[in-house]
Design a protein around this motif. Structure first.
Motif, PDB file in Angstrom:
ATOM      1  N   THR A 111       4.324   1.584  -6.991  1.00  0.00           N
ATOM      2  CA  THR A 111       4.613   0.261  -6.460  1.00  0.00           C
ATOM      3  C   THR A 111       6.065  -0.179  -6.601  1.00  0.00           C
ATOM      4  O   THR A 111       6.424  -1.235  -6.103  1.00  0.00           O
TER       5      THR A 111
ATOM      6  N   SER B 272      -3.328   3.819  -2.337  1.00  0.00           N
ATOM      7  CA  SER B 272      -3.413   2.732  -3.296  1.00  0.00           C
ATOM      8  C   SER B 272      -3.069   1.427  -2.592  1.00  0.00           C
ATOM      9  O   SER B 272      -2.274   1.430  -1.634  1.00  0.00           O
TER      10      SER B 272
ATOM     11  N   SER C 299       0.842  -1.190   0.000  1.00  0.00           N
ATOM     12  CA  SER C 299       0.000   0.000   0.000  1.00  0.00           C
ATOM     13  C   SER C 299       0.879   1.242   0.000  1.00  0.00           C
ATOM     14  O   SER C 299       2.048   1.190   0.381  1.00  0.00           O
TER      15      SER C 299
ATOM     16  N   LYS D 239      -6.692  -5.376  -0.868  1.00  0.00           N
ATOM     17  CA  LYS D 239      -7.767  -4.390  -1.029  1.00  0.00           C
ATOM     18  C   LYS D 239      -9.017  -4.854  -0.294  1.00  0.00           C
ATOM     19  O   LYS D 239      -9.434  -6.006  -0.407  1.00  0.00           O
TER      20      LYS D 239
ATOM     21  N   TYR E 268      -4.465  10.580  -1.117  1.00  0.00           N
ATOM     22  CA  TYR E 268      -4.405   9.536  -2.142  1.00  0.00           C
ATOM     23  C   TYR E 268      -3.830   8.264  -1.532  1.00  0.00           C
ATOM     24  O   TYR E 268      -2.825   8.309  -0.826  1.00  0.00           O
TER      25      TYR E 268
END
Length: 122
Positions: free
Chosen positions: A104, A58, A48, A64, A56
């Motif tokens: 990532t 991800s 993450s 998830k 923001y």
């Protein structure tokens, strides 16, 4: 800057843990911070990431809906709340700081903490 990850431990499948990543000796609030993990015999993988403002976020597909990243810039700390843990979440978890990069790729993160071990028993 030094990053220190903590909060790991042994938990049963379905349980929860909250990891913390604290920064020492430098600014933290203006940097992207990511969480990564490395299981035995496997490469380090992205988990993450959160932007400097926290606006923001991800997540890897594998976490998830179960993991939540957050940050408290007043405390120079980023958190990873992990719920519904599975055996495949067992790994050493690392936090890392990048300079502007939100993504990532582990090679784009310059500062790394020492890691904290999460073991999920099935």
């Amino acid at each position: 800057v030094q990053l220190q990850a903590s909060g790991g431990g042994l938990v049963q499948a379905g349980g929860s843990l909250r990891l913390s990543c604290a920064a020492f000796g430098g600014t933290f609030s203006s940097h992207v911070v990511g969480w990564f993990r490395q299981a035995p015999g496997k490469e380090r993988e992205f988990v993450s990431v959160i932007s400097a403002s926290g606006g923001y976020k991800s997540y890897a597909d594998s976490v998830k809906g179960r993991f939540t990243i957050s940050r408290d810039n007043r405390k120079n700390t980023v958190y990873l709340q992990m719920n519904d843990l599975k055996a495949e979440d067992t790994a050493v978890y690392y936090c890392a700081r990048s300079t502007g990069y939100f993504g990532t790729n582990t090679n784009r993160y310059a500062y790394w903490g020492q890691g904290t071990l999460v073991t999920v028993s099935s």
